[in-house]
Design a protein around this motif. Structure first.
Motif, PDB file in Angstrom:
ATOM      1  N   VAL A  74       0.851  -1.193   0.000  1.00 50.13           N
ATOM      2  CA  VAL A  74       0.000   0.000   0.000  1.00 50.13           C
ATOM      3  C   VAL A  74       0.887   1.243   0.000  1.00 50.13           C
ATOM      4  CG1 VAL A  74      -1.824   1.269   1.180  1.00 50.13           C
ATOM      5  CG2 VAL A  74      -1.808  -1.236   1.251  1.00 50.13           C
ATOM      6  N   PHE A  75       0.900   1.954  -1.147  1.00 43.08           N
ATOM      7  CA  PHE A  75       1.704   3.162  -1.315  1.00 43.08           C
ATOM      8  C   PHE A  75       0.857   4.437  -1.249  1.00 43.08           C
ATOM      9  CE2 PHE A  75       4.396  -0.059  -3.222  1.00 43.08           C
ATOM     10  CZ  PHE A  75       5.692   0.387  -3.029  1.00 43.08           C
ATOM     11  N   ASP A  76      -0.381   4.357  -0.804  1.00 48.30           N
ATOM     12  CA  ASP A  76      -1.279   5.511  -0.836  1.00 48.30           C
ATOM     13  C   ASP A  76      -0.612   6.766  -0.242  1.00 48.30           C
ATOM     14  OD1 ASP A  76      -3.090   3.781  -1.892  1.00 48.30           O
ATOM     15  OD2 ASP A  76      -4.356   3.647  -0.105  1.00 48.30           O
ATOM     16  N   SER A  77      -0.728   7.884  -0.996  1.00 47.04           N
ATOM     17  CA  SER A  77      -0.194   9.197  -0.594  1.00 47.04           C
ATOM     18  C   SER A  77       1.334   9.214  -0.448  1.00 47.04           C
ATOM     19  CB  SER A  77      -0.835   9.672   0.721  1.00 47.04           C
ATOM     20  OG  SER A  77      -2.239   9.812   0.567  1.00 47.04           O
ATOM     21  N   ALA A  78       2.005   8.219  -0.989  1.00 43.12           N
ATOM     22  CA  ALA A  78       3.474   8.210  -0.952  1.00 43.12           C
ATOM     23  C   ALA A  78       4.032   9.161  -2.010  1.00 43.12           C
ATOM     24  CB  ALA A  78       4.008   6.800  -1.186  1.00 43.12           C
ATOM     25  N   LYS A  79       5.303   9.524  -1.861  1.00 45.15           N
ATOM     26  CA  LYS A  79       5.965  10.408  -2.820  1.00 45.15           C
ATOM     27  C   LYS A  79       6.968   9.587  -3.628  1.00 45.15           C
ATOM     28  CE  LYS A  79       5.649  14.420   0.255  1.00 45.15           C
ATOM     29  NZ  LYS A  79       6.434  15.440   1.027  1.00 45.15           N
ATOM     30  N   LEU A  80       6.743   9.542  -4.956  1.00 43.21           N
ATOM     31  CA  LEU A  80       7.640   8.807  -5.843  1.00 43.21           C
ATOM     32  C   LEU A  80       8.057   9.634  -7.058  1.00 43.21           C
ATOM     33  CD1 LEU A  80       5.522   5.820  -5.143  1.00 43.21           C
ATOM     34  CD2 LEU A  80       7.912   5.317  -5.563  1.00 43.21           C
ATOM     35  N   PRO A  81       8.209  10.959  -6.914  1.00 40.75           N
ATOM     36  CA  PRO A  81       8.629  11.731  -8.091  1.00 40.75           C
ATOM     37  C   PRO A  81      10.041  11.337  -8.513  1.00 40.75           C
ATOM     38  CG  PRO A  81       8.803  13.069  -6.108  1.00 40.75           C
ATOM     39  CD  PRO A  81       8.084  11.811  -5.721  1.00 40.75           C
ATOM     40  N   GLY A  82      10.211  11.115  -9.804  1.00 37.48           N
ATOM     41  CA  GLY A  82      11.523  10.740 -10.319  1.00 37.48           C
ATOM     42  C   GLY A  82      11.955   9.333  -9.970  1.00 37.48           C
ATOM     43  N   ALA A  83      11.064   8.549  -9.375  1.00 34.66           N
ATOM     44  CA  ALA A  83      11.422   7.175  -9.007  1.00 34.66           C
ATOM     45  C   ALA A  83      11.512   6.292 -10.250  1.00 34.66           C
ATOM     46  CB  ALA A  83      10.396   6.608  -8.030  1.00 34.66           C
ATOM     47  N   LYS A  84      12.238   5.197 -10.132  1.00 36.47           N
ATOM     48  CA  LYS A  84      12.434   4.274 -11.252  1.00 36.47           C
ATOM     49  C   LYS A  84      11.759   2.943 -10.910  1.00 36.47           C
ATOM     50  CE  LYS A  84      16.991   6.402 -11.722  1.00 36.47           C
ATOM     51  NZ  LYS A  84      16.851   7.108 -10.421  1.00 36.47           N
ATOM     52  N   LEU A  85      10.714   2.610 -11.656  1.00 33.77           N
ATOM     53  CA  LEU A  85       9.991   1.365 -11.431  1.00 33.77           C
ATOM     54  C   LEU A  85       9.917   0.528 -12.699  1.00 33.77           C
ATOM     55  CD1 LEU A  85       8.219   3.871  -9.760  1.00 33.77           C
ATOM     56  CD2 LEU A  85       7.388   1.797  -8.688  1.00 33.77           C
ATOM     57  N   ASP A  86      10.873   0.692 -13.583  1.00 33.89           N
ATOM     58  CA  ASP A  86      10.877  -0.043 -14.847  1.00 33.89           C
ATOM     59  C   ASP A  86      10.874  -1.549 -14.592  1.00 33.89           C
ATOM     60  OD1 ASP A  86      11.122   2.454 -16.015  1.00 33.89           O
ATOM     61  OD2 ASP A  86      13.302   2.310 -16.176  1.00 33.89           O
ATOM     62  N   ASN A  87      10.024  -2.261 -15.344  1.00 28.32           N
ATOM     63  CA  ASN A  87       9.939  -3.724 -15.284  1.00 28.32           C
ATOM     64  C   ASN A  87       9.528  -4.258 -13.911  1.00 28.32           C
ATOM     65  OD1 ASN A  87      10.990  -4.167 -18.052  1.00 28.32           O
ATOM     66  ND2 ASN A  87      12.865  -3.322 -17.187  1.00 28.32           N
ATOM     67  N   ALA A  88       8.945  -3.400 -13.078  1.00 29.52           N
ATOM     68  CA  ALA A  88       8.481  -3.858 -11.766  1.00 29.52           C
ATOM     69  C   ALA A  88       7.138  -4.567 -11.906  1.00 29.52           C
ATOM     70  CB  ALA A  88       8.350  -2.677 -10.811  1.00 29.52           C
ATOM     71  N   ASN A  89       6.870  -5.499 -11.018  1.00 30.46           N
ATOM     72  CA  ASN A  89       5.582  -6.180 -10.974  1.00 30.46           C
ATOM     73  C   ASN A  89       4.877  -5.728  -9.705  1.00 30.46           C
ATOM     74  OD1 ASN A  89       3.427  -8.056 -10.682  1.00 30.46           O
ATOM     75  ND2 ASN A  89       4.517  -9.518 -11.971  1.00 30.46           N
ATOM     76  N   LEU A  90       3.819  -4.944  -9.869  1.00 33.14           N
ATOM     77  CA  LEU A  90       3.132  -4.301  -8.748  1.00 33.14           C
ATOM     78  C   LEU A  90       1.725  -4.838  -8.573  1.00 33.14           C
ATOM     79  CD1 LEU A  90       4.271  -0.672  -9.649  1.00 33.14           C
ATOM     80  CD2 LEU A  90       5.408  -2.275  -8.100  1.00 33.14           C
ATOM     81  N   LYS A  91       1.546  -6.089  -8.881  1.00 33.68           N
ATOM     82  CA  LYS A  91       0.229  -6.717  -8.824  1.00 33.68           C
ATOM     83  C   LYS A  91      -0.395  -6.565  -7.433  1.00 33.68           C
ATOM     84  CE  LYS A  91      -2.063 -11.182  -9.555  1.00 33.68           C
ATOM     85  NZ  LYS A  91      -1.842 -12.615  -9.908  1.00 33.68           N
ATOM     86  N   GLY A  92      -1.625  -6.028  -7.398  1.00 29.29           N
ATOM     87  CA  GLY A  92      -2.370  -5.914  -6.149  1.00 29.29           C
ATOM     88  C   GLY A  92      -1.945  -4.779  -5.243  1.00 29.29           C
ATOM     89  N   SER A  93      -0.980  -3.957  -5.663  1.00 21.38           N
ATOM     90  CA  SER A  93      -0.544  -2.831  -4.834  1.00 21.38           C
ATOM     91  C   SER A  93      -1.426  -1.605  -5.073  1.00 21.38           C
ATOM     92  CB  SER A  93       0.924  -2.497  -5.117  1.00 21.38           C
ATOM     93  OG  SER A  93       1.768  -3.519  -4.644  1.00 21.38           O
ATOM     94  N   HIS A  94      -1.499  -0.709  -4.096  1.00 23.05           N
ATOM     95  CA  HIS A  94      -2.368   0.466  -4.138  1.00 23.05           C
ATOM     96  C   HIS A  94      -1.532   1.738  -4.254  1.00 23.05           C
ATOM     97  CE1 HIS A  94      -6.048  -1.609  -2.038  1.00 23.05           C
ATOM     98  NE2 HIS A  94      -5.409  -2.436  -2.864  1.00 23.05           N
ATOM     99  N   PHE A  95      -1.999   2.669  -5.104  1.00 29.72           N
ATOM    100  CA  PHE A  95      -1.252   3.903  -5.355  1.00 29.72           C
ATOM    101  C   PHE A  95      -2.170   5.133  -5.366  1.00 29.72           C
ATOM    102  CE2 PHE A  95       0.965   0.387  -7.386  1.00 29.72           C
ATOM    103  CZ  PHE A  95       2.238   0.504  -6.852  1.00 29.72           C
ATOM    104  N   ARG A  96      -3.139   5.188  -4.495  1.00 32.92           N
ATOM    105  CA  ARG A  96      -4.051   6.328  -4.460  1.00 32.92           C
ATOM    106  C   ARG A  96      -3.304   7.584  -3.999  1.00 32.92           C
ATOM    107  NH1 ARG A  96      -7.039   2.126  -2.049  1.00 32.92           N
ATOM    108  NH2 ARG A  96      -8.827   1.411  -3.285  1.00 32.92           N
ATOM    109  N   LEU A  97      -3.530   8.684  -4.745  1.00 34.31           N
ATOM    110  CA  LEU A  97      -2.967   9.999  -4.412  1.00 34.31           C
ATOM    111  C   LEU A  97      -1.436  10.011  -4.366  1.00 34.31           C
ATOM    112  CD1 LEU A  97      -5.453  10.969  -1.541  1.00 34.31           C
ATOM    113  CD2 LEU A  97      -5.574  11.640  -3.945  1.00 34.31           C
ATOM    114  N   VAL A  98      -0.804   9.094  -5.073  1.00 27.04           N
ATOM    115  CA  VAL A  98       0.660   9.031  -5.098  1.00 27.04           C
ATOM    116  C   VAL A  98       1.224  10.071  -6.062  1.00 27.04           C
ATOM    117  CG1 VAL A  98       2.642   7.618  -5.807  1.00 27.04           C
ATOM    118  CG2 VAL A  98       0.849   6.632  -4.378  1.00 27.04           C
ATOM    119  N   ASN A  99       2.350  10.656  -5.716  1.00 26.17           N
ATOM    120  CA  ASN A  99       3.048  11.598  -6.589  1.00 26.17           C
ATOM    121  C   ASN A  99       4.064  10.816  -7.425  1.00 26.17           C
ATOM    122  OD1 ASN A  99       4.661  13.516  -7.797  1.00 26.17           O
ATOM    123  ND2 ASN A  99       4.980  14.738  -5.970  1.00 26.17           N
TER     124      ASN A  99
END
Length: 234
Positions: A74-99
């Motif tokens: 659960v990443f809700d409201s987390a800050k990920l500007p400029g983050a690198k998630l290439d080729n990541a598998n994020l199955k079932g994860s939550h990203f509400r209101l994420v930057n």
């Protein structure tokens, strides 16, 4: 036999870091311990080693999550500007209101991911697998969505102004009240999306020159007479 054993151990020593994962153990330990300031952390290739599932409001600015396998986090409201998630598998994860501003999510797998209200402005989601994902009310301004699979995605009230939709799969995606450049009108219509008639079409605005872009005195030659520098004899 002893020689084979020595060779085998040498191979394990060389391959060890790859097998164990490329992430920084110190960064992972801090995160698992409850640290919320994780800017530029190296978590590439991390998976079940990340035992902390609740990552709400953590600052991951510039962090590296490439090739990670993060199911059900659960990443809700987390800050990920400029983050690198290439080729990541994020199955079932939550990203509400994420930057996610200017983040890289190339070829990322995020099916069914709830991303309502997230900010993907200038992010790179080219080739991402985001079927059935919830992008409602999200900002996808100038996002790279070329080749992304957004079939059945919820894009209602999303802002896709300036987004690149080249070869994106949009079958059955819900575009109710979404903002899209009119240049994609024919393409989106061919994708059999939902609520096509409710899309808010806009024109891409030309870049306005700033004072820094205009040299002093530029354009005056056509408007003003140039005074001669050589004195005129009387």
């Amino acid at each position: 036999m002893r020689m084979y054993g020595v060779v085998f151990m040498a191979v394990l020593m060389v391959a060890g870091p790859t097998v164990a994962g490329a992430f920084n153990q110190a960064d992972l330990t801090r995160l698992n311990a409850g640290e919320n300031m994780m800017q530029n952390a190296d978590l590439s290739g991390v998976g079940s080693e990340l035992t902390r599932k609740d990552l709400k409001q953590v600052d991951f600015s510039g962090a590296d999550f490439k090739n990670s396998r993060l199911w059900g986090y659960v990443f809700d409201s987390a800050k990920l500007p400029g983050a690198k998630l290439d080729n990541a598998n994020l199955k079932g994860s939550h990203f509400r209101l994420v930057n996610f501003k200017e983040a890289s999510l190339r070829n990322t797998e995020m099916p069914h991911a709830p991303c309502g209200g997230a900010d993907f402005s200038n992010a790179d989601l080219s080739g991402a697998k985001a079927t059935n994902a919830g992008f409602h009310s999200s900002k996808l301004i100038k996002a790279k969505l070329n080749g992304a699979d957004l079939s059945n995605a919820m894009l209602f009230n999303a802002d896709l102004t300036g987004a690149n939709l080249t070869n994106a799969t949009l079958t059955n995606a819900d575009f109710d009240s979404a903002k899209v450049d009119s240049s994609w009108k024919t393409y989106i219509q061919s994708q059999n999306v939902r609520n096509f008639d409710k899309i808010v079409w806009g024109q891409r605005q030309a870049v306005k020159p700033t004072p820094e872009m205009v040299k002093p005195g530029a354009g005056k030659a056509d408007k003003e007479m140039v005074a001669p520098k050589v004195p005129i004899k009387q």
